[in-house]
Design a protein around this motif. Structure first.
Motif, short mmCIF file in Angstrom:
data_model
loop_
_atom_site.label_atom_id
_atom_site.label_comp_id
_atom_site.label_asym_id
_atom_site.label_seq_id
_atom_site.Cartn_x
_atom_site.Cartn_y
_atom_site.Cartn_z
N ARG A 24 -35.45 -40.41 -1.04
CA ARG A 24 -35.92 -39.84 -2.31
C ARG A 24 -35.03 -40.18 -3.51
O ARG A 24 -35.52 -40.72 -4.49
N HIS A 25 -33.74 -39.84 -3.45
CA HIS A 25 -32.89 -40.02 -4.61
C HIS A 25 -31.90 -41.18 -4.43
O HIS A 25 -31.77 -41.74 -3.35
N ASP A 26 -31.20 -41.49 -5.50
CA ASP A 26 -30.23 -42.59 -5.54
C ASP A 26 -29.27 -42.50 -4.35
O ASP A 26 -28.58 -41.50 -4.16
N GLY A 27 -29.21 -43.55 -3.54
CA GLY A 27 -28.30 -43.61 -2.41
C GLY A 27 -28.85 -43.07 -1.11
O GLY A 27 -28.22 -43.21 -0.06
N ALA A 28 -30.01 -42.44 -1.16
CA ALA A 28 -30.60 -41.87 0.05
C ALA A 28 -31.23 -42.96 0.91
O ALA A 28 -31.73 -43.97 0.40
N ILE A 29 -31.23 -42.74 2.23
CA ILE A 29 -31.89 -43.64 3.17
C ILE A 29 -32.75 -42.79 4.10
O ILE A 29 -32.26 -41.87 4.76
N GLY A 30 -34.03 -43.09 4.14
CA GLY A 30 -34.95 -42.34 4.98
C GLY A 30 -35.71 -43.24 5.93
O GLY A 30 -36.05 -44.38 5.58
N THR A 31 -35.97 -42.73 7.14
CA THR A 31 -36.73 -43.48 8.13
C THR A 31 -37.73 -42.55 8.79
O THR A 31 -37.36 -41.47 9.28
N LEU A 32 -38.99 -42.96 8.81
CA LEU A 32 -40.05 -42.22 9.47
C LEU A 32 -40.71 -43.13 10.49
O LEU A 32 -41.10 -44.25 10.17
N THR A 33 -40.84 -42.63 11.74
CA THR A 33 -41.48 -43.40 12.80
C THR A 33 -42.58 -42.56 13.42
O THR A 33 -42.35 -41.43 13.85
N VAL A 34 -43.80 -43.11 13.44
CA VAL A 34 -44.93 -42.45 14.10
C VAL A 34 -45.26 -43.27 15.34
O VAL A 34 -45.61 -44.45 15.24
N GLN A 35 -45.16 -42.61 16.50
CA GLN A 35 -45.29 -43.30 17.77
C GLN A 35 -46.59 -42.90 18.47
O GLN A 35 -47.45 -42.23 17.89
N SER A 36 -46.73 -43.30 19.72
CA SER A 36 -47.94 -43.09 20.49
C SER A 36 -48.37 -41.62 20.50
O SER A 36 -47.55 -40.73 20.75
N ASN A 37 -49.65 -41.40 20.20
CA ASN A 37 -50.25 -40.06 20.18
C ASN A 37 -49.65 -39.13 19.14
O ASN A 37 -49.86 -37.91 19.20
N GLY A 38 -48.92 -39.68 18.19
CA GLY A 38 -48.43 -38.89 17.07
C GLY A 38 -49.43 -38.92 15.93
O GLY A 38 -50.05 -39.95 15.66
#
Length: 232
Positions: A64-78
């Protein structure tokens, strides 16, 4: 699990405290946070994985903000339902990564931003993605210069409005499609694929669109393999 307020993974308590790191794995049941913003990496580093479960959120920022790191993973049956936009790299210098390796991601009334003001990466390898629009490195207001990269390695992507790559003279997007299918259509026949600034490389798979627009010298569509179908 029902969260009534903001849902934050990886926050920043403030100087001199370090940026927070958070990990959420939803591997069954249901999680709901539809009353306020969800930040996967708000100021710090946030990771969220969904498999064999249903998650319902509202406005979502992955990085979201300066310097932030985000990871989202949607896997099987999610299954992930979003009531408002999914922003990958929301603000300047934020970095977001989203991997769809199965299941369903649904935003039928809103858009997925791959780099909204920051840096965004979206990879779809299996599963289904449904959204109104998909913006890759598109400048929301014509002033910010996000960077977006979309990799289509399989699965099914269904859009009811448009897929836009970059903004002429402002920001650049990159799309690589090697497999899978992308359907950009609606009842009015007004849905479109537009490469405004950047490159779309079609190396395999199938694209079906009401319209295809490559009208700027800064936008390139490279057709090496696969199928491209357009009504007009």
């Amino acid at each position: 699990v029902s969260i009534k307020a903001e849902f934050i993974i990886g926050d920043f308590p403030g100087d001199p405290n370090p940026r927070g790191t958070g990990l959420v794995s939803v591997t069954g049941g249901q999680l709901s946070a539809t009353n306020a913003l969800t930040s996967i990496g708000k100021y710090g580093t946030g990771d969220m994985m969904i498999s064999n479960a249903v998650v319902m959120l509202t406005n979502v920022s992955v990085g979201r903000h300066d310097g932030a790191i985000g990871t989202l993973t949607v896997q099987s049956n999610g299954t992930l339902y979003c009531l408002d936009p999914l922003s990958i790299g929301r603000f300047s210098n934020a970095v977001g990564h989203v991997f769809i390796t199965g299941g369903l991601v649904s935003l039928t009334n809103d858009a997925i931003w791959v780099g909204r003001e920051g840096i965004g990466h979206l990879t779809i390898s299996t599963g289904t993605v449904r959204a109104q629009s998909l913006f890759v490195g598109k400048s929301e207001h014509g002033t910010n210069a996000p960077s977006g990269m979309l990799t289509l390695a399989g699965g099914t992507t269904v859009l009811s409005s448009n897929l836009v790559v970059g903004t002429a003279g402002v920001s650049t997007g990159q799309v690589s499609m090697v497999s899978g299918s992308v359907n950009i259509a609606n009842a009015a026949g007004s849905a479109f694929l537009e490469v405004a600034n950047g490159a779309f490389a079609l190396e395999g798979g199938t694209i079906t669109a009401d319209r295809v627009l490559v009208t700027n010298t800064s936008g390139t569509l490279t057709f090496n393999a696969g199928t491209l179908q357009a009504k007009t």
